[in-house]
Design an enzyme around this catalytic site. Structure first.
Site, short mmCIF file in Angstrom:
data_model
loop_
_atom_site.label_atom_id
_atom_site.label_comp_id
_atom_site.label_asym_id
_atom_site.label_seq_id
_atom_site.Cartn_x
_atom_site.Cartn_y
_atom_site.Cartn_z
N GLY A 1 -4.47 2.64 -3.49
CA GLY A 1 -3.34 2.61 -2.56
C GLY A 1 -2.02 2.88 -3.27
N CYS B 1 -7.80 -7.87 2.79
CA CYS B 1 -6.70 -8.69 3.30
C CYS B 1 -7.02 -9.08 4.74
CB CYS B 1 -5.36 -7.97 3.19
SG CYS B 1 -5.29 -6.34 3.96
#
Length: 441
Positions: free
Chosen positions: A260, A379
């Site tokens: 990311g 997450c």
């Protein structure tokens, strides 16, 4: 019209309603334009945006109940001002009801005229009467009622009834910006400097990451981090713990398989001396290398890879001692800072994400050397994306098994367990799931 916290909040909420904009990005742009707003007004605008979006479903129901027609059909800009005012009535004790109502009506009048403003005034005054009799348990129930039914059920399955409510209550308020330092011994000195630079701000050490601290009421996070020096960076505490949980040590071959923006890659590179990175977007990898070099973090090989389709550029890579898979997920753990997230998800999408997560971790597993470590993280706090994915992975990959974390920090946080959750109401961090696996020798 002179910028105010309520006007700015209404503009941002309207953009999410009308254009499907992400609240955090729209809010950042709006606050950058509203240069006349004081820091406390910007903080209030942030709270109003997130609160209005969290309570949106409940507030729309209350507005419909207050209408003689049993429904409210308004344009996005007008509805946004009503949601912002409604959140102040039901969610903020410190705002006088007349102030919330009067400013919302004035803002509607300026754009839609007195007739629509009069209608909105009547609705909001009825809401104010309702809010007077709503106690704290009622507000919690209102928040739960605003949660999509499928998500409320998924949270209850994953955390239990009390845990689900505690999670949602903790998600009512956006957390303060979180920072990190490259080494734990730097934290106290950098925190002291933060308290000097950010006059009147509250500076607090992190609870799960020895690198983390928060600054509530300070300047823009990126500018403050640059002023603090010592390699200080902006990164949410739970995200820091995920990277630290791999237990990377100097000289190890380490891979961040879903890099990311590279926040976790940087911590892995600082710990091991270097870290390889993979991501589906080649341009993101180029930017990652440049930005991490500025932080003194060395990125080794980079691989443009769509793990769900195969290894891509990572084909033939040498095995790694330790690999982090921070898989794409629903993001339910980040609801307190991304309140519009639950409006973008569905139970069907959850099943698709779980299948994608399994494909990714199964593909990446082949790059772990014999005896090497694999940390799977999301997450998310939902079982479907957490334990269920790990269980299916272990069924299909008999060479791997759950094992104690190599990281002492993670062992302390998770009490010696081989997997665990970070939860905002328990740890003060965003919600994460982390599991430690080892490939048999």
């Amino acid at each position: 019209m002179r910028p105010t916290a309520r006007l700015s909040a209404g503009k941002v909420v309207a953009r999410t309603l009308r254009d499907g904009a992400f609240a955090s990005a729209a809010l950042s742009s709006e606050l950058d334009r509203a240069v006349q707003l004081e820091p406390r007004d910007k903080a209030l605008a942030t709270e109003l945006v997130y609160g209005a979006l969290r309570y949106r479903s409940f507030l729309e129901g209350e507005l419909a109940r207050a209408s003689s027609r049993g429904e409210v059909d308004l344009d996005p800009d007008t509805l946004a001002h009503l949601l912002v005012a409604g959140y102040q009535l039901f969610g903020l004790d410190r705002v006088p009801p007349f102030a919330a109502v009067n400013e919302a009506v004035a803002l509607v009048s300026a754009t839609r005229g007195d007739r629509v403003a009069g209608f909105c005034n009547a609705l909001l005054r009825r809401l104010a009467e309702r809010a007077l009799v709503l106690d704290e348990p009622g507000r919690v129930e209102a928040l739960f009622a605003s949660t999509p039914a499928w998500l409320a059920q998924a949270l209850t399955r994953s955390l239990g009834a009390e845990g689900a409510r505690a999670f949602l209550v903790a998600s009512r308020e956006a957390p303060p910006p979180c920072f990190g330092v490259p080494r734990p011994e730097l934290r106290d000195a950098v925190m002291a400097r933060a308290a000097e630079l950010a006059k009147g701000a509250t500076v607090t050490p992190g609870r799960v990451s020895p690198l983390a601290f928060t600054v509530k009421g300070g300047a823009k996070p990126a500018a403050l981090a640059a002023s603090l020096g010592e390699g200080t960076f902006v990164q949410e505490e739970g995200s820091q713990l995920v990277a630290l949980s791999l237990g990377a040590t100097p000289g190890e071959r380490v891979l961040d398989a879903c890099a990311g923006r590279g926040n976790k890659t940087a911590l892995l590179a600082l710990a091991a001396g270097s870290c390889d990175a993979a991501d589906v977007h080649p341009k993101k990898l180029d930017r990652l290398r440049e930005e991490l070099a500025e932080r003194g973090a060395h990125v080794g090989e980079t691989y443009a890879v769509d793990w769900s389709l195969g290894k891509g550029d990572a084909e033939g890579a040498e095995p790694y001692d330790a690999v982090l898979v921070d898989a794409p997920c629903s993001g339910t753990g980040t609801l307190r800072r991304r309140p519009d997230m639950w409006l973008r998800r569905s139970p069907e999408g959850l099943a698709e994400l779980a299948a994608l997560q399994l494909r990714i971790v199964s593909e990446v597993a082949s790059l772990v050397r014999r005896g090497g470590r694999l940390v799977y993280a999301t997450c998310s706090v939902l079982t479907e994306e957490c334990e269920a994915v790990v269980e299916r992975f272990l069924e299909q990959n008999r060479e791997f098994a759950l094992a104690p974390f190599a990281s002492e920090v993670a062992r302390e946080v998770f009490g010696g367990a081989t997997s665990g959750r970070l939860l905002p109401h328990v740890h003060g961090a965003d919600g994460y799931f982390v599991a430690s696996l080892v490939r048999s020798a």
